[in-house]
Design a protein around this motif. Sequence first.
Motif, PDB file in Angstrom:
ATOM      1  N   THR A 354       1.023  -1.376  -0.152  1.00 34.76           N
ATOM      2  CA  THR A 354      -0.069  -0.049   0.166  1.00 34.76           C
ATOM      3  C   THR A 354       1.157   1.182   0.155  1.00 34.76           C
ATOM      4  OG1 THR A 354      -1.735  -1.051   1.052  1.00 34.76           O
ATOM      5  CG2 THR A 354      -1.761   1.308   0.946  1.00 34.76           C
ATOM      6  N   ASP A 355       2.145   1.274   0.740  1.00 36.12           N
ATOM      7  CA  ASP A 355       2.611   2.546   1.336  1.00 36.12           C
ATOM      8  C   ASP A 355       3.597   2.837  -0.472  1.00 36.12           C
ATOM      9  OD1 ASP A 355       2.332   2.003   3.709  1.00 36.12           O
ATOM     10  OD2 ASP A 355       3.889   1.228   4.431  1.00 36.12           O
ATOM     11  N   LEU A 356       3.607   1.980  -1.340  1.00 40.09           N
ATOM     12  CA  LEU A 356       5.252   1.708  -2.389  1.00 40.09           C
ATOM     13  C   LEU A 356       3.596   2.476  -3.761  1.00 40.09           C
ATOM     14  CD1 LEU A 356       7.541  -0.865  -1.982  1.00 40.09           C
ATOM     15  CD2 LEU A 356       7.606   1.444  -1.938  1.00 40.09           C
ATOM     16  N   ASN A 357       2.285   1.793  -3.385  1.00 41.88           N
ATOM     17  CA  ASN A 357       1.696   1.738  -4.280  1.00 41.88           C
ATOM     18  C   ASN A 357       1.539   3.713  -4.412  1.00 41.88           C
ATOM     19  OD1 ASN A 357       1.323  -0.146  -6.201  1.00 41.88           O
ATOM     20  ND2 ASN A 357      -0.023  -1.433  -4.682  1.00 41.88           N
ATOM     21  N   PHE A 358       1.056   4.072  -2.843  1.00 41.43           N
ATOM     22  CA  PHE A 358       0.928   5.496  -2.800  1.00 41.43           C
ATOM     23  C   PHE A 358       2.025   6.846  -3.318  1.00 41.43           C
ATOM     24  CE2 PHE A 358       1.215   8.979  -0.397  1.00 41.43           C
ATOM     25  CZ  PHE A 358      -0.145   9.955  -0.158  1.00 41.43           C
ATOM     26  N   LEU A 359       3.410   6.094  -2.627  1.00 44.38           N
ATOM     27  CA  LEU A 359       4.231   6.885  -3.000  1.00 44.38           C
ATOM     28  C   LEU A 359       4.204   6.966  -4.862  1.00 44.38           C
ATOM     29  CD1 LEU A 359       6.917   5.757  -0.299  1.00 44.38           C
ATOM     30  CD2 LEU A 359       5.514   7.451  -0.885  1.00 44.38           C
ATOM     31  N   MET A 360       4.120   5.861  -4.936  1.00 44.22           N
ATOM     32  CA  MET A 360       4.453   5.433  -7.106  1.00 44.22           C
ATOM     33  C   MET A 360       3.048   6.630  -7.516  1.00 44.22           C
ATOM     34  SD  MET A 360       3.999   2.270  -9.571  1.00 44.22           S
ATOM     35  CE  MET A 360       3.280   2.053 -10.715  1.00 44.22           C
ATOM     36  N   SER A 361       1.925   6.310  -6.875  1.00 43.75           N
ATOM     37  CA  SER A 361       0.796   7.461  -8.132  1.00 43.75           C
ATOM     38  C   SER A 361       1.405   8.699  -7.486  1.00 43.75           C
ATOM     39  CB  SER A 361      -0.929   6.953  -6.279  1.00 43.75           C
ATOM     40  OG  SER A 361      -1.973   7.825  -7.282  1.00 43.75           O
ATOM     41  N   LYS A 362       1.502   9.097  -6.495  1.00 46.96           N
ATOM     42  CA  LYS A 362       2.300  10.773  -5.492  1.00 46.96           C
ATOM     43  C   LYS A 362       2.856  11.211  -6.703  1.00 46.96           C
ATOM     44  CE  LYS A 362      -1.328  11.644  -3.311  1.00 46.96           C
ATOM     45  NZ  LYS A 362      -2.215  12.425  -3.368  1.00 46.96           N
ATOM     46  N   ALA A 363       4.137  10.402  -7.134  1.00 42.38           N
ATOM     47  CA  ALA A 363       5.010  10.961  -8.336  1.00 42.38           C
ATOM     48  C   ALA A 363       4.815  11.000  -9.175  1.00 42.38           C
ATOM     49  CB  ALA A 363       5.954   9.546  -7.880  1.00 42.38           C
ATOM     50  N   ILE A 364       4.012   9.642  -9.927  1.00 41.64           N
ATOM     51  CA  ILE A 364       2.826  10.164 -11.045  1.00 41.64           C
ATOM     52  C   ILE A 364       1.964  11.481 -11.620  1.00 41.64           C
ATOM     53  CG2 ILE A 364       1.465   8.942 -12.994  1.00 41.64           C
ATOM     54  CD1 ILE A 364       2.280   6.186 -11.796  1.00 41.64           C
ATOM     55  N   GLU A 365       1.576  11.847 -10.307  1.00 42.03           N
ATOM     56  CA  GLU A 365       0.986  13.196 -10.297  1.00 42.03           C
ATOM     57  C   GLU A 365       1.854  13.949 -10.048  1.00 42.03           C
ATOM     58  OE1 GLU A 365      -2.173  12.180  -7.081  1.00 42.03           O
ATOM     59  OE2 GLU A 365      -3.020  10.439  -8.400  1.00 42.03           O
ATOM     60  N   ASN A 366       2.753  13.868  -9.304  1.00 41.93           N
ATOM     61  CA  ASN A 366       3.913  15.085  -8.763  1.00 41.93           C
ATOM     62  C   ASN A 366       5.481  14.916  -9.729  1.00 41.93           C
ATOM     63  OD1 ASN A 366       1.860  16.796  -7.302  1.00 41.93           O
ATOM     64  ND2 ASN A 366       2.123  15.183  -6.611  1.00 41.93           N
ATOM     65  N   PRO A 367       5.411  14.951 -10.624  1.00 43.35           N
ATOM     66  CA  PRO A 367       6.789  14.224 -11.620  1.00 43.35           C
ATOM     67  C   PRO A 367       8.037  15.409 -10.525  1.00 43.35           C
ATOM     68  CG  PRO A 367       5.752  14.500 -13.361  1.00 43.35           C
ATOM     69  CD  PRO A 367       4.405  14.939 -12.085  1.00 43.35           C
ATOM     70  N   SER A 368       7.416  16.576 -10.095  1.00 40.81           N
ATOM     71  CA  SER A 368       8.708  17.712  -9.849  1.00 40.81           C
ATOM     72  C   SER A 368       8.973  16.954  -8.219  1.00 40.81           C
ATOM     73  CB  SER A 368       8.157  19.039  -9.635  1.00 40.81           C
ATOM     74  OG  SER A 368       6.947  18.683  -8.443  1.00 40.81           O
ATOM     75  N   LEU A 369       8.232  15.676  -7.650  1.00 41.62           N
ATOM     76  CA  LEU A 369       8.889  15.194  -6.375  1.00 41.62           C
ATOM     77  C   LEU A 369      10.344  14.456  -6.575  1.00 41.62           C
ATOM     78  CD1 LEU A 369       5.300  14.825  -5.008  1.00 41.62           C
ATOM     79  CD2 LEU A 369       7.226  15.826  -4.269  1.00 41.62           C
ATOM     80  N   THR A 370      10.397  13.554  -7.847  1.00 42.10           N
ATOM     81  CA  THR A 370      11.986  12.924  -8.169  1.00 42.10           C
ATOM     82  C   THR A 370      12.754  14.345  -8.447  1.00 42.10           C
ATOM     83  OG1 THR A 370      10.323  13.137 -10.469  1.00 42.10           O
ATOM     84  CG2 THR A 370      10.461  11.215  -9.119  1.00 42.10           C
ATOM     85  N   PRO A 371      14.034  13.550  -8.905  1.00 41.98           N
ATOM     86  CA  PRO A 371      14.704  14.087  -9.548  1.00 41.98           C
ATOM     87  C   PRO A 371      14.911  14.795 -11.058  1.00 41.98           C
ATOM     88  CG  PRO A 371      16.061  12.368  -7.987  1.00 41.98           C
ATOM     89  CD  PRO A 371      14.916  11.956  -8.810  1.00 41.98           C
ATOM     90  N   SER A 372      15.484  16.262 -11.183  1.00 41.06           N
ATOM     91  CA  SER A 372      14.013  16.962 -12.667  1.00 41.06           C
ATOM     92  C   SER A 372      13.421  15.880 -13.318  1.00 41.06           C
ATOM     93  CB  SER A 372      16.746  16.324 -13.116  1.00 41.06           C
ATOM     94  OG  SER A 372      17.379  16.733 -12.298  1.00 41.06           O
TER      95      SER A 372
END
Length: 464
Positions: A354-372
């Motif tokens: 559940t945690d990894l799915n949530f973080l993956m979903s948030k990264a997809i919705e907010n690419p700026s959360l990841t480097p460059s």
Amino acid sequence: MGDHTPTSQTRLLGGTEQNWCKAVAGGTGITALALQVSKQPNVALFKKALQKLQNDHPVLNYMLNKNNSTSFNINPPISHDLPLNIINQLKTSELLRTLMSNGSNASLSPLHVILEHELNINEWCDHVASVGGLQLWFANVYTLPDKKWVLVLRLHAGICDRTTAVSLLKELKEAMGEGGGGGYKEKGNVGIEELIPVGKTKKTIWAHGLDMVAYSVNSFTLTNLKFKDAKSARRSEVVRLKMSTQETHMLLTGCKLRGIKLCGALVAATLLAAYSSKRRPRNNHRKKYGVVFLNDCRAYLQPSLSTHEFGFYHSAISTSHEVKGEETLWDLATKIYKTFENSKNNNKHFSDMTDLNFLMSKAIENPSLTPSSSLRTSLVSAFEDPIIEHSSDTERELGLDDYIGCASAHGIGPSVGLFDTIRDGQLDCACVYPAPLHSREQMEELIAKMKVILIESFKMNVKA
């Protein structure tokens, strides 16, 4: 699937499936199986084999629809034959000329070029549903000019994990053989979350919060492979890592001697190759890299599933490892694999889902959360077990020369995804990466370094 067969043919997707719908829309999870044959395909037999797969596996008849909220649901299975698209020699030649006009593609085989082409065809990037929903798999036949053909199956990750892809290919070859195949008929399909044994996901809200914070903070400390172009539109490309029978035997022997699996050695070689790619690395200068392991959960579910029950039943275990450049391949490989094994023994493939799915979903919705805004979640991903293949009489009947199977990774994902197969005793690993975030030249250099590191490690097998 026994008592877990859905009472209604329409169902909402599980959390993991929902995430794959988002990921595939962005370019990660488009699975392609490309087979090159030197005997003209019997189109009627191919169609009949595809129809048999549809009859045996209801999930292959599902249509994907977006409902009124932000989630997706599967429509009832409908009775229809999968359209088979035949691309004639003229159109195939024109396509190859266009694709190979790119300088970095010039040295690739037609099979390789067509595979990459298929990995980047995305009918699922726009979820404005068509009448009846979106089809979840496609079949194409490309006619090459030298009396060869390339058969391609392209599938959505929501219905096709790696095990499904392997079983599908096996059943397809059997259905096209003299025996006609059979015996794999399924009753239904449900999401992985419904089949996790009771208690395996147990975790307090406080623990969930701590783990998500830990994963998030840790991601900022990870080292990434140098990005070449982080702004241009991305596509998936592939580099193949191949080894001879003797080299493969020595590599597997080294793993067996140390009680680890091949994935540990491949990941360790990737980390060491990435570390050595730095300019003038200082002695004892530590770099931390993210590693994601994918493992098939079918055997651990309740009830357990066979490898011929189609769907997405893999889970991820996210780890990180420091490299300072002094490690031997086998020391690092053992450390990496034991960390993964310990996490799996502690049920983190279920408790962290559940945690990894949530973080993956948030990264997809907010690419700026990841480097460059690169959407890179790790340096490398690898499967717990390789695919083991042996040539068969059926393959010889079909004139099968070569094939490649992997999934796209230019949306969210690693810098390199390893899809390892041991075919007739030889390692053939499809290494998928996002371009132009990384260049083909850069990845070919990385994979070449990996191979050198692996081969040099053979000298240590006798000392183990």
